[in-house]
Design an enzyme around this catalytic site. Structure first.
Site, PDB file in Angstrom:
ATOM      1  N   TRP A 104       0.828  -1.211   0.000  1.00 28.28           N
ATOM      2  CA  TRP A 104       0.000   0.000   0.000  1.00 28.28           C
ATOM      3  C   TRP A 104       0.853   1.247   0.000  1.00 28.28           C
ATOM      4  O   TRP A 104       0.530   2.230  -0.681  1.00 28.28           O
ATOM      5  CB  TRP A 104      -0.981  -0.008   1.172  1.00 28.28           C
ATOM      6  CG  TRP A 104      -1.908  -1.176   1.117  1.00 28.28           C
ATOM      7  CD1 TRP A 104      -2.002  -2.202   2.009  1.00 28.28           C
ATOM      8  CD2 TRP A 104      -2.882  -1.481   0.082  1.00 28.28           C
ATOM      9  NE1 TRP A 104      -2.952  -3.119   1.602  1.00 28.28           N
ATOM     10  CE2 TRP A 104      -3.508  -2.691   0.429  1.00 28.28           C
ATOM     11  CE3 TRP A 104      -3.260  -0.845  -1.090  1.00 28.28           C
ATOM     12  CZ2 TRP A 104      -4.495  -3.275  -0.366  1.00 28.28           C
ATOM     13  CZ3 TRP A 104      -4.252  -1.428  -1.883  1.00 28.28           C
ATOM     14  CH2 TRP A 104      -4.854  -2.623  -1.509  1.00 28.28           C
ATOM     15  N   ASP A 173      -1.908   6.370   6.336  1.00 31.25           N
ATOM     16  CA  ASP A 173      -2.938   5.445   5.877  1.00 31.25           C
ATOM     17  C   ASP A 173      -3.214   4.505   7.051  1.00 31.25           C
ATOM     18  O   ASP A 173      -2.366   3.704   7.415  1.00 31.25           O
ATOM     19  CB  ASP A 173      -2.413   4.668   4.659  1.00 31.25           C
ATOM     20  CG  ASP A 173      -3.391   3.616   4.158  1.00 31.25           C
ATOM     21  OD1 ASP A 173      -4.464   3.441   4.781  1.00 31.25           O
ATOM     22  OD2 ASP A 173      -3.084   2.959   3.145  1.00 31.25           O
ATOM     23  N   LYS A 197     -12.019  -2.366   6.657  1.00 30.22           N
ATOM     24  CA  LYS A 197     -11.213  -3.258   7.484  1.00 30.22           C
ATOM     25  C   LYS A 197     -11.712  -3.226   8.926  1.00 30.22           C
ATOM     26  O   LYS A 197     -11.987  -4.239   9.519  1.00 30.22           O
ATOM     27  CB  LYS A 197      -9.721  -2.863   7.464  1.00 30.22           C
ATOM     28  CG  LYS A 197      -9.032  -2.664   6.113  1.00 30.22           C
ATOM     29  CD  LYS A 197      -9.251  -3.716   5.129  1.00 30.22           C
ATOM     30  CE  LYS A 197      -8.539  -3.705   3.795  1.00 30.22           C
ATOM     31  NZ  LYS A 197      -7.802  -2.623   3.282  1.00 30.22           N
TER      32      LYS A 197
HETATM   33  C1  LIG Z   1      -7.163  -2.257   1.961  1.00 29.87           C
HETATM   34  C2  LIG Z   1      -6.160  -1.198   2.080  1.00 29.87           C
HETATM   35  C3  LIG Z   1      -6.061  -0.168   1.132  1.00 29.87           C
HETATM   36  C4  LIG Z   1      -6.936  -0.107  -0.105  1.00 29.87           C
HETATM   37  O1  LIG Z   1      -8.191   0.310   0.278  1.00 29.87           O
HETATM   38  P1  LIG Z   1      -9.346   0.589  -0.791  1.00 29.87           P
HETATM   39  O2  LIG Z   1     -10.412   1.148   0.073  1.00 29.87           O
HETATM   40  O3  LIG Z   1      -9.677  -0.719  -1.404  1.00 29.87           O
HETATM   41  O4  LIG Z   1      -8.826   1.550  -1.781  1.00 29.87           O
HETATM   42  C5  LIG Z   1      -5.112   0.810   1.328  1.00 29.87           C
HETATM   43  N1  LIG Z   1      -4.307   0.799   2.407  1.00 29.87           N
HETATM   44  C6  LIG Z   1      -4.365  -0.171   3.331  1.00 29.87           C
HETATM   45  C7  LIG Z   1      -3.446  -0.144   4.504  1.00 29.87           C
HETATM   46  C8  LIG Z   1      -5.297  -1.205   3.199  1.00 29.87           C
HETATM   47  O5  LIG Z   1      -5.364  -2.169   4.129  1.00 29.87           O
END
Ligand SMILES: *Cc1c(COP(=O)(O)O)cnc(C)c1O
Length: 362
Positions: A104, A173, A197
């Site tokens: 990511w 993030d 998540k």
């Molecule tokens: C799942 C995830 C993403 C991607 O998320 P989307 O909502 O599918 O764009 C980005 N960063 C992390 C840390 C993730 O776990």
């Protein structure tokens, strides 16, 4: 078809707390006495505005943040934030520091570069296949921001403590660990998290931004990609992802009122991690893939002695009611995602199953 709910260890979309799902079910046909469902209600109705306001206020209380921080809800997932962050916060004559800790972060860096923005990879753990969180990083004092991924969903690593960036705001993030532990927001300028998540369904991303950073956005960026639009219109410039925001509000209420806040949540998450990691460390059948000091309390990544056993483990787990244990397709192996909604009991039962499987196959 199964009649019972399974223990769901999916990485995302992931398990939600059962009491939240039940509450949604219970008021699904008649939302707060409106005579219609939440998915049929106007986003400008009094009922929905209360939901939105409550979601924002609970976020502020849980994270103990002051009014300088604005909580907004954006579509496009965390992946769109990879572009929105540099678009809004990084001027053309500036540079930002990124820490690359896996898939990511790599995408976040690439997205900034796609916009012809100047980014520096201040540290990376790619040399050992992203199995650790870099330490003692030399950040540039001139960086516009420092971008990190607080929890690496695929590689199973997590920042236990956040770096000292000498006043440069951290952008994180937090898709896979937001609301899993208390947070000192004073280090952060912006935090974003795809909901699916740890706090809700897919389709909505929470972003928390410190207001002074809003002035950095250059003129002329698209309205829907400008954080100011969301802040000024309280996430109601256009139709927001109503159902997602409503679910987040219920999850936050569950954390506050049923769990008792983020200290309690963190304690439960610590206990869950302890259970499963001590089983992994207690023998040589399972092998954790992340360095012990960098391990994630959200995504536990591990291998078995060979790939054939891994396949049998995942299949046998599924037969016994434990779902979602396959590692990400890019890395293989196994992964148990034990987000907030995975109960202590679920992890106890999983650990017992793993112990039994190791005894029979070791
Ligand atoms: C799942 C995830 C993403 C991607 O998320 P989307 O909502 O599918 O764009 C980005 N960063 C992390 C840390 C993730 O776990």
């Amino acid at each position: 078809m199964k009649n019972e709910r399974i223990y769901n260890f999916n990485p995302g979309p992931a398990a939600l707390p059962l009491p939240v799902l039940e509450e949604i079910q219970q008021e699904f046909l008649n939302f707060k006495g409106s005579g219609m469902s939440v998915v049929e209600t106007s986003h400008r109705s009094k009922q929905f505005e209360e939901v939105l306001e409550d979601a924002v206020n609970r976020t502020k209380r849980l994270l103990k943040i002051d009014d300088r921080y604005k909580v907004v809800f954006v579509q496009g997932g965390a992946s769109m934030q990879f572009a929105m962050v540099p678009m809004n916060l990084l001027g053309n004559d500036e540079s930002a520091d990124y820490v690359n800790t896996g898939t990511w972060s790599t995408k976040a860096i690439k997205e900034a570069q796609n916009l012809s923005k100047l980014v520096r990879t201040a540290a990376s753990s790619e040399d050992r296949n992203f199995c650790y969180i870099p330490k003692n990083i030399d950040f540039s004092k001139k960086a516009a921001y420092v971008h990190i991924t607080s929890n690496n969903t695929i590689k199973g690593t997590q920042w236990a403590e956040f770096p000292d960036t000498k006043g440069v705001p951290i952008v994180s993030d937090m898709s896979s660990d937001i609301m899993s532990r208390p947070l000192d927001m004073s280090k952060f300028g912006l935090v974003y998290a795809g909901a699916q998540k740890n706090i809700g369904p897919a389709g909505v991303c929470m972003a928390i931004i410190r207001e002074d950073l809003l002035d950095r956005a250059p003129a002329g960026i698209p309205t829907m990609l400008d954080y100011k639009t969301y802040v000024e219109k309280n996430s109601l410039y256009n139709t927001p992802p109503c159902f997602g925001i409503y679910t987040i509000q219920l999850v936050l209420k569950w954390i506050e009122e049923t769990i008792g806040g983020l200290e309690k949540m963190a304690e439960i998450n610590r206990q869950k991690g302890e259970l499963i990691y001590s089983l992994i460390d207690g023998g040589d059948f399972y092998r954790g893939t992340a360095d012990p000091d960098s391990r994630s309390l959200m995504n536990v990544t591990f291998r078995l002695p060979d790939e054939d056993l891994e396949k049998r483990f995942i299949a046998s787990a599924a037969e016994n009611g434990f779902g979602g244990l396959k590692g990400h397709r890019s890395v293989g192996g196994c992964r148990a995602s034990i987000y907030n909604a995975a109960t202590l009991k679920a992890v106890e039962d999983l650990t017992a199953f793993m112990k039994d499987f190791a005894e029979k196959n070791g």
